[in-house]
Motif scaffolding. Structure first.
Motif, short mmCIF file in Angstrom:
data_model
loop_
_atom_site.label_atom_id
_atom_site.label_comp_id
_atom_site.label_asym_id
_atom_site.label_seq_id
_atom_site.Cartn_x
_atom_site.Cartn_y
_atom_site.Cartn_z
N VAL A 29 0.87 -1.18 0.00
CA VAL A 29 0.00 0.00 0.00
C VAL A 29 0.91 1.23 0.00
O VAL A 29 1.68 1.42 0.95
N GLU A 52 -1.71 6.34 0.31
CA GLU A 52 -2.98 5.70 0.65
C GLU A 52 -2.89 4.90 1.95
O GLU A 52 -3.89 4.34 2.40
N ASP A 53 -1.69 4.83 2.54
CA ASP A 53 -1.44 3.98 3.72
C ASP A 53 -1.75 4.76 4.99
O ASP A 53 -1.12 5.78 5.28
N PRO A 84 -2.33 -5.22 6.00
CA PRO A 84 -2.98 -5.69 4.78
C PRO A 84 -3.66 -4.56 4.02
O PRO A 84 -4.07 -3.54 4.60
N VAL A 85 -3.80 -4.76 2.71
CA VAL A 85 -4.43 -3.76 1.85
C VAL A 85 -5.86 -3.50 2.28
O VAL A 85 -6.33 -2.36 2.31
N GLU A 86 -6.60 -4.56 2.64
CA GLU A 86 -8.01 -4.40 2.99
C GLU A 86 -8.21 -3.60 4.27
O GLU A 86 -9.33 -3.17 4.57
N ASN A 87 -7.16 -3.38 5.06
CA ASN A 87 -7.28 -2.57 6.27
C ASN A 87 -6.52 -1.27 6.11
O ASN A 87 -6.06 -0.69 7.09
N GLY A 88 -6.38 -0.79 4.86
CA GLY A 88 -5.74 0.49 4.61
C GLY A 88 -4.27 0.50 4.92
O GLY A 88 -3.69 1.57 5.17
N MET A 94 -4.13 -5.41 11.64
CA MET A 94 -5.45 -5.73 12.18
C MET A 94 -5.28 -6.35 13.57
O MET A 94 -4.53 -7.33 13.73
N THR A 117 -5.81 -10.13 14.05
CA THR A 117 -4.81 -11.14 13.71
C THR A 117 -3.93 -11.47 14.90
O THR A 117 -3.13 -12.41 14.86
N LYS A 163 -10.78 0.97 14.45
CA LYS A 163 -10.13 1.42 13.22
C LYS A 163 -8.75 1.93 13.55
O LYS A 163 -8.59 2.91 14.30
#
Length: 439
Positions: A302, A306-307, A315-319, A323, A326, A436
């Protein structure tokens, strides 16, 4: 009505065949005034029965059933067969808003539209039929709405300066505060601004003796006497117009610069940034980083722009942020005593895990704690409860050593369900706390 429109179009075709003007005419800006009648009765009868019933029983609205008004209009030619038109009209009606009981009193109905007229012929003809479509808005006694008008019309031109416009539209209401209706109008519009200038074509240049390529440069001064060229290049051609004569241009069909003998500045990596300005000319990049790729400091796939966590891989799906789930933390296990913001014992154990993760594994990341509820109770109360529950989670984490400035809270109440509130299982999923992560 359909028979009348069809007859008018046929008449237009016959008139245009006999009375066409001499050349095409792109309509200059024009303003005008029109008078119109709104027909709310016919669409209502069609909806109540059917179009065939209305036609067969001759239930089309009479002139006395129309609501009349006037409007101001602006027109401008886009192409020879497309005109732009915008109109603001006003009439005084008892507007039939859906689910509103009429009080029998008229009010000012303002309707605005922006339309494109697709003309069947160009303006070189005296009479031009056209089709129209566009968008519009209306306002009546505080009711604002949107409409989509479509229709047909006829334009009659008077000496390229003024126009008679007759048109009929069906105005489709696309919001609950608007009602379908027919709109029939007649009006005049006149051109504004300066009249069209007649383009004067200069006479051809006098033939020059001893100019074999007829480029206006005598052979004695022409470096390319057998090929027409430019005076600035001593009579030689320049196909790519880069200022370098074709005879000296290694890329005569592509504009370039003298440094590269008429060829463009190379772009080795084909990223749109030429090599002279590209700091990474062998690797595709972007102009704002001078031809280099957008950086990704934590190498998580990422890019930094955009990160949300540019220095911590995620991960990409969590910006691009890690997470918490995990790390054996289960946010869905955070529960509260019914109707309150008090944490259950099981929730506190789960938050102990979150505190250890935030203090030991990710000591620099920040967390937004979002509270959500199901739809039981009033929305205002649920929003307040969700804010209190998010606050309870924050207070517990602070108590466990997480710095308060790393934590923010927000309550969404019942606004963002993730499951169906129609059953208990769905309600349970909607009563949740989400985390978040950002840097």
């Amino acid at each position: 009505m359909k028979k009348i429109i069809f007859s008018l179009i046929m008449v237009c075709g016959l008139i245009n065949g006999a009375f066409s003007q001499k050349k095409d005419y792109l309509k200059r800006p024009a303003i005008g005034i029109n008078f119109f009648g709104n027909d709310f009765q016919t669409p209502a009868r069609i909806k109540a029965t059917s179009l065939s019933d209305v036609l067969n029983d001759n239930q089309w609205a009479t002139l006395g059933e129309h609501e009349f008004g006037f409007g101001l209009n602006y027109m401008k030619g886009l192409t020879n067969k497309l005109d732009f038109s915008t109109t603001l009209g006003v009439s005084f009606v008892d507007y039939p808003v859906e689910d509103r009981l009429s009080d029998g009193k008229d009010g000012a109905l303002f309707e605005w539209d922006a339309m494109v007229h697709a003309k069947m012929l160009t303006d070189k003809y005296w009479v031009v039929p056209y089709l129209s479509a566009g968008v519009g808005a209306s306002q009546w006694r505080g009711y604002f709405g949107a409409i989509v008008p479509v229709g047909v019309g006829i334009q009659v031109s008077f000496f390229d300066e003024a126009f008679l416009l007759i048109n009929s539209q069906y105005r489709l209401g696309v919001t609950s505060s608007t009602t379908d209706h027919f709109y029939h109008s007649i009006g005049f519009a006149g051109n504004i601004g300066k009249p069209r200038e007649v383009k004067v074509i200069p006479p051809p240049p006098m033939p020059v003796v001893s100019d074999r390529d007829s480029d206006g440069i005598v052979d004695s001064l022409d470096a390319c006497p057998d090929v027409a060229g430019l005076a600035a290049l001593a009579g030689c051609p320049d196909k790519d117009a880069d200022g370098i004569a074709d005879k000296d241009d290694k890329c005569p069909d592509v504009p370039g610069i003298a440094t590269y003998q008429g060829c463009p500045i190379p772009d080795t990596d084909n990223d749109g940034v030429n090599d002279e300005e590209d700091k990474c000319k062998d690797v595709p990049g972007v102009a704002r980083f001078q031809g280099c790729p957008v950086p990704d400091r934590d190498n998580d796939g990422v890019n930094d722009e955009e990160d949300r966590c540019p220095d911590i891989a995620g991960p990409v799906e969590n910006g691009g942020c890690p997470m918490l789930e995990t790390s054996k933390f289960n946010a869905s296990a955070i529960q509260f005593i019914t109707g309150s913001a008090a944490l259950t014992a099981a929730s506190k154990k789960e938050l102990d895990k979150a505190a250890r993760i935030l203090n030991e594994q990710y000591p620099t990341i920040k967390v937004e704690i979002a509270g959500h509820t199901d739809n039981t109770g009033k929305p205002e109360s649920n929003k307040t409860l969700s804010e209190k529950r998010a606050g309870s989670v924050k207070a517990y984490l602070v108590k466990k050593g997480v710095a308060e400035d790393r934590l923010t809270t927000v309550g969404f109440g019942q606004e963002q369900p993730i499951a169906d509130n129609a059953n208990s299982a769905g309600k349970a999923k909607n009563r949740r706390v989400e985390f978040k992560v950002s840097q």
